[in-house]
Design a protein around this motif. Structure first.
Motif, short mmCIF file in Angstrom:
data_model
loop_
_atom_site.label_atom_id
_atom_site.label_comp_id
_atom_site.label_asym_id
_atom_site.label_seq_id
_atom_site.Cartn_x
_atom_site.Cartn_y
_atom_site.Cartn_z
N ALA A 72 -0.07 -35.79 22.73
CA ALA A 72 -1.32 -35.50 22.02
C ALA A 72 -2.20 -36.74 21.94
N PHE A 73 -1.58 -37.89 21.66
CA PHE A 73 -2.34 -39.14 21.58
C PHE A 73 -2.97 -39.48 22.93
N MET A 74 -2.20 -39.36 24.01
CA MET A 74 -2.70 -39.69 25.35
C MET A 74 -3.83 -38.74 25.74
N ASN A 75 -3.68 -37.47 25.41
CA ASN A 75 -4.73 -36.50 25.73
C ASN A 75 -6.04 -36.88 25.03
N GLY A 76 -5.95 -37.20 23.75
CA GLY A 76 -7.14 -37.58 22.99
C GLY A 76 -7.73 -38.89 23.49
N CYS A 77 -6.87 -39.84 23.77
CA CYS A 77 -7.33 -41.16 24.21
C CYS A 77 -8.04 -41.08 25.57
N LEU A 78 -7.46 -40.32 26.51
CA LEU A 78 -8.04 -40.24 27.85
C LEU A 78 -9.30 -39.40 27.88
N SER A 79 -9.46 -38.49 26.93
CA SER A 79 -10.65 -37.65 26.95
C SER A 79 -11.79 -38.23 26.12
N ASN A 80 -11.55 -39.33 25.42
CA ASN A 80 -12.62 -39.93 24.61
C ASN A 80 -13.77 -40.37 25.48
N LYS A 81 -14.93 -40.03 25.05
CA LYS A 81 -16.15 -40.43 25.74
C LYS A 81 -16.78 -41.58 24.95
N PRO A 82 -17.63 -42.39 25.58
CA PRO A 82 -18.28 -43.46 24.84
C PRO A 82 -19.09 -42.89 23.67
N ALA A 83 -19.18 -43.66 22.61
CA ALA A 83 -19.90 -43.20 21.42
C ALA A 83 -21.36 -42.93 21.76
N ALA A 84 -21.87 -41.84 21.24
CA ALA A 84 -23.27 -41.46 21.49
C ALA A 84 -24.19 -42.39 20.70
N GLU A 85 -25.41 -42.50 21.18
CA GLU A 85 -26.39 -43.32 20.48
C GLU A 85 -26.68 -42.68 19.12
N PRO A 86 -26.94 -43.50 18.11
CA PRO A 86 -27.26 -42.92 16.81
C PRO A 86 -28.57 -42.12 16.89
N ALA A 87 -28.65 -41.08 16.08
CA ALA A 87 -29.83 -40.22 16.10
C ALA A 87 -31.05 -41.01 15.65
N LYS A 88 -32.18 -40.74 16.30
CA LYS A 88 -33.42 -41.42 15.95
C LYS A 88 -33.96 -40.82 14.65
N PRO A 89 -34.59 -41.63 13.82
CA PRO A 89 -35.19 -41.07 12.60
C PRO A 89 -36.33 -40.13 12.98
N PRO A 90 -36.54 -39.09 12.19
CA PRO A 90 -37.60 -38.13 12.52
C PRO A 90 -38.97 -38.80 12.49
N THR A 91 -39.86 -38.32 13.35
CA THR A 91 -41.21 -38.86 13.39
C THR A 91 -42.03 -38.28 12.24
N ALA A 92 -43.22 -38.82 12.06
CA ALA A 92 -44.09 -38.34 10.98
C ALA A 92 -44.44 -36.86 11.20
N GLN A 93 -44.66 -36.46 12.44
CA GLN A 93 -44.98 -35.07 12.74
C GLN A 93 -43.81 -34.15 12.37
N GLN A 94 -42.58 -34.60 12.68
CA GLN A 94 -41.40 -33.80 12.35
C GLN A 94 -41.25 -33.67 10.83
N ASP A 95 -41.49 -34.77 10.12
CA ASP A 95 -41.41 -34.72 8.65
C ASP A 95 -42.45 -33.75 8.09
#
Length: 122
Positions: A72-95
């Motif tokens: 189970a550990f090997m399966n999880g370790c090998l399938s890990n993808k690089p961390a995604a970029e943090p979400a951008k803060p919403p723009t003024a139009q989105q707010d």
């Protein structure tokens, strides 16, 4: 029986024969180049996968995992993808859109359409 050499051929045939021999050499060189180029790509990807496998294997051994826990550990370790970029803060139009949507609750049809249009313009 008499042996046949290129000197015995007429000039035009000799030239064609020499061109044919040259063409065979060019085709062979291109085939070698294509084979070498095609072989270099997957080996680099395999090396990255092998490195990941080594790292995960070392981590599993370091933790003393065995059996299903290790699998189970090997399966999880090998399938890990690089961390995604943090979400951008919403723009003024989105707010502004969020606020107008919240204020338009309960309004429907043309009333909502007119309200949203005016709200977003201001």
């Amino acid at each position: 029986m008499q042996s046949f050499t290129s000197r015995d051929m007429p000039r035009a045939r000799r030239r064609a024969w020499e061109d044919f021999k040259m063409l065979r050499c060019v085709i062979a060189a291109v085939a070698v180049a294509v084979t070498l180029a095609a072989g270099s790509g997957p080996s680099a990807a395999a090396t990255a996968q092998q490195e990941k496998m080594k790292t995960c294997n070392a981590d599993a051994t370091g933790q003393g995992l065995k059996g299903d826990a290790r699998k189970a550990f090997m399966n999880g370790c090998l399938s890990n993808k690089p961390a995604a970029e943090p979400a951008k803060p919403p723009t003024a139009q989105q707010d502004k859109m969020k606020k107008c949507n919240a204020d338009a609750v309960g309004k429907t049809g043309d009333e909502r359409k007119t309200f949203m249009s005016n709200c977003l313009k201001n």
